[in-house]
Scaffold this active site. Structure first.
Site, PDB file in Angstrom:
ATOM      1  N   ASN A 153      43.074  -0.981  -5.633  1.00 16.34           N
ATOM      2  CA  ASN A 153      44.510  -0.893  -5.397  1.00 16.34           C
ATOM      3  C   ASN A 153      45.199  -2.148  -5.952  1.00 16.34           C
ATOM      4  OD1 ASN A 153      47.102  -0.831  -4.357  1.00 16.34           O
ATOM      5  ND2 ASN A 153      46.463  -0.025  -2.373  1.00 16.34           N
ATOM      6  N   PRO A 154      45.946  -1.984  -7.062  1.00 16.17           N
ATOM      7  CA  PRO A 154      46.575  -3.159  -7.690  1.00 16.17           C
ATOM      8  C   PRO A 154      47.556  -3.861  -6.768  1.00 16.17           C
ATOM      9  CG  PRO A 154      47.333  -1.107  -8.714  1.00 16.17           C
ATOM     10  CD  PRO A 154      46.249  -0.732  -7.776  1.00 16.17           C
ATOM     11  N   LYS A 155      48.099  -3.130  -5.771  1.00 15.52           N
ATOM     12  CA  LYS A 155      49.027  -3.759  -4.821  1.00 15.52           C
ATOM     13  C   LYS A 155      48.336  -4.846  -4.005  1.00 15.52           C
ATOM     14  CE  LYS A 155      52.145   0.186  -4.097  1.00 15.52           C
ATOM     15  NZ  LYS A 155      52.649   1.155  -3.112  1.00 15.52           N
ATOM     16  N   ASP A 200      39.183  -4.689   4.888  1.00 14.37           N
ATOM     17  CA  ASP A 200      39.129  -3.350   5.451  1.00 14.37           C
ATOM     18  C   ASP A 200      40.221  -3.287   6.509  1.00 14.37           C
ATOM     19  OD1 ASP A 200      37.796  -0.789   5.276  1.00 14.37           O
ATOM     20  OD2 ASP A 200      37.188  -1.103   7.342  1.00 14.37           O
ATOM     21  N   SER A 201      41.035  -2.287   6.417  1.00 15.89           N
ATOM     22  CA  SER A 201      42.235  -2.231   7.249  1.00 15.89           C
ATOM     23  C   SER A 201      42.428  -0.825   7.756  1.00 15.89           C
ATOM     24  CB  SER A 201      43.465  -2.635   6.426  1.00 15.89           C
ATOM     25  OG  SER A 201      43.250  -3.885   5.813  1.00 15.89           O
ATOM     26  N   LYS A 209      57.360  -6.954   4.411  1.00 16.70           N
ATOM     27  CA  LYS A 209      56.094  -6.466   4.954  1.00 16.70           C
ATOM     28  C   LYS A 209      54.998  -7.531   4.837  1.00 16.70           C
ATOM     29  CE  LYS A 209      52.539  -2.960   4.392  1.00 16.70           C
ATOM     30  NZ  LYS A 209      51.962  -1.898   3.559  1.00 16.70           N
TER      31      LYS A 209
END
Lengths: 201, 201
Positions: A10-12, A73-74, A178
């Site tokens: 995930n590039p974000k 890990d979320s 965020k």
């Protein structure tokens, strides 16, 4: 320049870590994506906690590439569901990464439940090829909405209303807002101290 | 003859209680199904535990009919999932009572997880119109299979392998075998003592 593998497609997430390091004034760390590395294996995430899985990914990345590796890990822990979706957040509806299905299923399961307390939880881990390991956990408290709201973010953001954000969903915050308060932002800022030390090896 | 409402639309549950009472030598109790009662309301099961929900149903039945009422709330508690599907077992895939979808979803969620420990849990409650309440809990320990097996039972029986049954799934036991050892069988036999006392009022 120290290369640091970010074990995520995930590039974000890479951009988020980049921003955290810049904000903390930590220079000299070059972030490397899995796509940039020849042989990056996707390990089976069969741990029972966020920490287990973050360490599984960080270790696998470091072992495969010889680079220090950061992984996270979320997930969303719903109080009335014993902390689930938890480590299964990304595949809650049965298929990995189907955000729309995951959100719809969770709302259907929780339809009759009044207790909406929930928290986003993230464990961020750093593993070095030499076998050092660090892991830190961040939490973002809030409650589960009854309908999705907002177009930002990803995952369960549209159905999560964080405390103290004026009743907006996580998907209604800007990326900057965020990152400043989120579970992963908190964990990454704590981990940054250990990342900075990589330059002293 | 004392009339006792069984707050379930599942005729198997009424038959199971009938068998338990017969076995315990408890006569003089006539079981009444919701379909036999004019105004039986389906309450919202918004409790957070099996006990909450069993009592919600038993109370609602007693209040609406003036009869003592037995209800149960049961489900599968998976250790690696913080006790879920738990109270949400019947609607795990989002629609109430879709056993095939519930089983498929749970297996998909648990695909990468080695820890398969699970238990069927049942809380059986008795409420009288006078406001007396009894509740008892039964557990049936076992582990989650990786594929459904067997055609008996219902719910998660095809993917649950109870301890001490020779490796058979719960859906491969006869109804008699299952009632003798199951979570609900155990709870009902404990509750039978309180049911017998209804005749002394």
């Amino acid at each position: 320049m120290v290369e640091l593998l970010v074990a995520s497609n995930n590039p974000k997430k890479l951009a988020e870590l980049e921003a955290v390091l810049a904000e903390a004034g930590i220079a000299g760390i070059e972030l490397v994506a899995p796509a940039d590395v020849a042989a990056y294996p996707e390990p089976v995430e069969n741990g029972l906690t966020f920490r287990d899985n973050a360490l599984i990914k960080a270790r696998a990345g470091a072992a495969a590439t010889g680079l220090p590796c950061v992984a996270d890990d979320s997930g969303l822990a719903v109080a009335a569901m014993g902390g689930m979706p938890g480590i299964l957040s990304a595949r809650w509806a049965g298929r990995h990464g189907d955000d729309v299905a995951n959100n719809a299923l969770l709302l259907a399961q929780m339809e009759d439940i009044e207790l909406r307390d929930a928290a986003f939880v993230s464990c961020c881990a750093l593993a070095t090829p030499g076998g050092e390991e660090f892991s830190v956990e961040g939490r973002w408290e809030g409650r589960l909405l009854r309908r999705p709201r907002g177009a930002g973010g990803f995952g369960y953001d549209p159905i999560f209303e964080p405390l103290g954000e004026g009743g907006r969903s996580a998907a209604e915050l800007t990326a900057e807002e965020k990152n400043a308060v989120s579970h992963r932002g908190r964990a990454l800022r704590e981990l940054a101290v250990h990342i900075a030390e990589l330059k002293n090896r």
